[in-house]
Design a protein around this motif. Structure first.
Motif, PDB file in Angstrom:
ATOM      1  N   GLN A  25       0.860  -1.172   0.000  1.00 27.69           N
ATOM      2  CA  GLN A  25       0.000   0.000   0.000  1.00 27.69           C
ATOM      3  C   GLN A  25       0.897   1.222   0.000  1.00 27.69           C
ATOM      4  O   GLN A  25       1.637   1.454   0.937  1.00 27.69           O
ATOM      5  CB  GLN A  25      -0.902   0.009   1.242  1.00 27.69           C
ATOM      6  N   ALA A  26       0.854   2.028  -1.059  1.00 23.71           N
ATOM      7  CA  ALA A  26       1.742   3.182  -1.206  1.00 23.71           C
ATOM      8  C   ALA A  26       1.026   4.482  -0.895  1.00 23.71           C
ATOM      9  O   ALA A  26       1.566   5.550  -1.109  1.00 23.71           O
ATOM     10  CB  ALA A  26       2.313   3.222  -2.609  1.00 23.71           C
ATOM     11  N   GLY A  27      -0.146   4.401  -0.412  1.00 22.68           N
ATOM     12  CA  GLY A  27      -0.912   5.598  -0.109  1.00 22.68           C
ATOM     13  C   GLY A  27      -2.381   5.317  -0.335  1.00 22.68           C
ATOM     14  O   GLY A  27      -2.798   4.193  -0.570  1.00 22.68           O
ATOM     15  N   ARG A  28      -3.139   6.347  -0.275  1.00 21.07           N
ATOM     16  CA  ARG A  28      -4.573   6.217  -0.433  1.00 21.07           C
ATOM     17  C   ARG A  28      -4.899   5.766  -1.859  1.00 21.07           C
ATOM     18  O   ARG A  28      -4.586   6.440  -2.831  1.00 21.07           O
ATOM     19  CB  ARG A  28      -5.221   7.560  -0.152  1.00 21.07           C
ATOM     20  N   LYS A  29      -5.516   4.608  -1.956  1.00 19.66           N
ATOM     21  CA  LYS A  29      -5.926   4.015  -3.228  1.00 19.66           C
ATOM     22  C   LYS A  29      -4.770   3.780  -4.200  1.00 19.66           C
ATOM     23  O   LYS A  29      -4.965   3.721  -5.404  1.00 19.66           O
ATOM     24  CB  LYS A  29      -6.981   4.885  -3.911  1.00 19.66           C
ATOM     25  N   LYS A  30      -3.555   3.672  -3.691  1.00 14.47           N
ATOM     26  CA  LYS A  30      -2.416   3.412  -4.557  1.00 14.47           C
ATOM     27  C   LYS A  30      -1.702   2.151  -4.081  1.00 14.47           C
ATOM     28  O   LYS A  30      -1.377   2.018  -2.912  1.00 14.47           O
ATOM     29  CB  LYS A  30      -1.439   4.582  -4.554  1.00 14.47           C
ATOM     30  N   ASP A  66       5.044  -4.997   8.964  1.00 12.40           N
ATOM     31  CA  ASP A  66       4.318  -4.652   7.738  1.00 12.40           C
ATOM     32  C   ASP A  66       3.419  -5.811   7.300  1.00 12.40           C
ATOM     33  O   ASP A  66       2.295  -5.591   6.841  1.00 12.40           O
ATOM     34  CB  ASP A  66       5.281  -4.302   6.604  1.00 12.40           C
ATOM     35  N   SER A  71       0.119  -4.145   5.710  1.00 10.81           N
ATOM     36  CA  SER A  71       0.549  -3.026   4.873  1.00 10.81           C
ATOM     37  C   SER A  71       1.124  -3.544   3.561  1.00 10.81           C
ATOM     38  O   SER A  71       1.103  -2.843   2.555  1.00 10.81           O
ATOM     39  CB  SER A  71       1.617  -2.201   5.588  1.00 10.81           C
TER      40      SER A  71
END
Length: 95
Positions: A25-30, A66, A71
Protein backbone atom coordinates in the motif's frame (compact mmCIF):
# COMPACT_ATOMS: atom_id res chain seq x y z
CA UNK A 1 -1.52 -15.23 7.94
CA UNK A 2 0.78 -15.91 10.88
CA UNK A 3 -0.21 -14.12 14.05
CA UNK A 4 3.16 -13.26 15.59
CA UNK A 5 6.39 -11.71 14.37
CA UNK A 6 8.29 -14.86 15.31
CA UNK A 7 6.11 -17.09 13.12
CA UNK A 8 6.32 -14.58 10.25
CA UNK A 9 10.13 -14.64 10.44
CA UNK A 10 10.27 -18.44 10.56
CA UNK A 11 7.96 -18.69 7.53
CA UNK A 12 10.14 -16.26 5.57
CA UNK A 13 13.29 -18.14 6.64
CA UNK A 14 11.88 -21.23 4.95
CA UNK A 15 11.51 -19.29 1.67
CA UNK A 16 15.00 -17.73 1.47
CA UNK A 17 16.22 -17.48 -2.11
CA UNK A 18 12.76 -17.87 -3.64
CA UNK A 19 11.15 -15.48 -6.11
CA UNK A 20 8.23 -13.45 -4.84
CA UNK A 21 5.83 -10.61 -5.58
CA UNK A 22 5.19 -7.90 -2.99
CA UNK A 23 2.04 -5.83 -3.10
CA UNK A 24 2.44 -2.73 -0.93
CA UNK A 25 0.00 0.00 0.00
CA UNK A 26 1.74 3.18 -1.21
CA UNK A 27 -0.91 5.60 -0.11
CA UNK A 28 -4.57 6.22 -0.43
CA UNK A 29 -5.93 4.02 -3.23
CA UNK A 30 -2.42 3.41 -4.56
CA UNK A 31 -0.82 -0.03 -4.72
CA UNK A 32 2.77 -0.83 -5.72
CA UNK A 33 3.68 -4.28 -7.02
CA UNK A 34 7.35 -5.37 -6.98
CA UNK A 35 9.01 -8.63 -8.05
CA UNK A 36 12.24 -9.95 -6.64
CA UNK A 37 14.00 -12.59 -4.55
CA UNK A 38 13.94 -12.93 -0.77
CA UNK A 39 17.64 -12.57 0.03
CA UNK A 40 18.03 -12.10 3.80
CA UNK A 41 16.09 -12.10 7.04
CA UNK A 42 17.21 -10.25 10.14
CA UNK A 43 15.84 -9.80 13.64
CA UNK A 44 13.17 -7.26 12.67
CA UNK A 45 13.39 -6.81 8.88
CA UNK A 46 13.77 -8.83 5.69
CA UNK A 47 15.51 -7.84 2.46
CA UNK A 48 14.29 -8.41 -1.09
CA UNK A 49 16.62 -8.14 -4.10
CA UNK A 50 14.44 -6.58 -6.79
CA UNK A 51 14.24 -7.49 -10.47
CA UNK A 52 16.40 -4.88 -12.21
CA UNK A 53 14.28 -4.98 -15.38
CA UNK A 54 11.27 -3.63 -13.48
CA UNK A 55 12.79 -1.40 -10.76
CA UNK A 56 15.25 1.47 -10.61
CA UNK A 57 16.86 0.34 -7.34
CA UNK A 58 18.43 -2.94 -6.28
CA UNK A 59 17.06 -3.81 -2.86
CA UNK A 60 14.19 -3.00 -0.56
CA UNK A 61 13.58 -3.95 3.05
CA UNK A 62 10.36 -4.39 5.00
CA UNK A 63 9.63 -5.10 8.62
CA UNK A 64 7.72 -8.15 9.80
CA UNK A 65 5.20 -5.72 11.30
CA UNK A 66 4.32 -4.65 7.74
CA UNK A 67 3.09 -8.20 7.10
CA UNK A 68 1.36 -8.41 10.46
CA UNK A 69 -0.56 -5.17 9.89
CA UNK A 70 -1.21 -6.10 6.24
CA UNK A 71 0.55 -3.03 4.87
CA UNK A 72 2.17 -5.42 2.43
CA UNK A 73 1.24 -8.80 1.03
CA UNK A 74 3.70 -11.41 -0.23
CA UNK A 75 3.09 -14.08 -2.84
CA UNK A 76 5.86 -16.60 -3.42
CA UNK A 77 6.04 -18.08 -6.92
CA UNK A 78 5.95 -21.58 -5.38
CA UNK A 79 2.72 -20.88 -3.42
CA UNK A 80 -0.86 -21.04 -4.57
CA UNK A 81 -2.11 -17.75 -6.03
CA UNK A 82 -5.05 -17.72 -3.60
CA UNK A 83 -3.22 -15.43 -1.15
CA UNK A 84 -3.45 -12.44 -3.50
CA UNK A 85 -6.94 -13.07 -4.84
CA UNK A 86 -8.65 -10.86 -2.26
CA UNK A 87 -6.18 -8.02 -2.89
CA UNK A 88 -6.33 -8.26 -6.68
CA UNK A 89 -9.90 -6.92 -6.63
CA UNK A 90 -8.76 -3.94 -4.55
CA UNK A 91 -5.82 -3.33 -6.85
CA UNK A 92 -8.02 -3.37 -9.94
CA UNK A 93 -10.31 -0.75 -8.37
CA UNK A 94 -7.34 1.42 -7.39
CA UNK A 95 -6.02 1.58 -10.95
Amino acid sequence: MPTSLKTIKSRLDSHLGENLTIVAQAGRKKVVRRRGTLSETFHSVFVVDLDQNENSFERVSYSYADLLTKSIDIQFDSDEPAELDSDSDVEAEAE
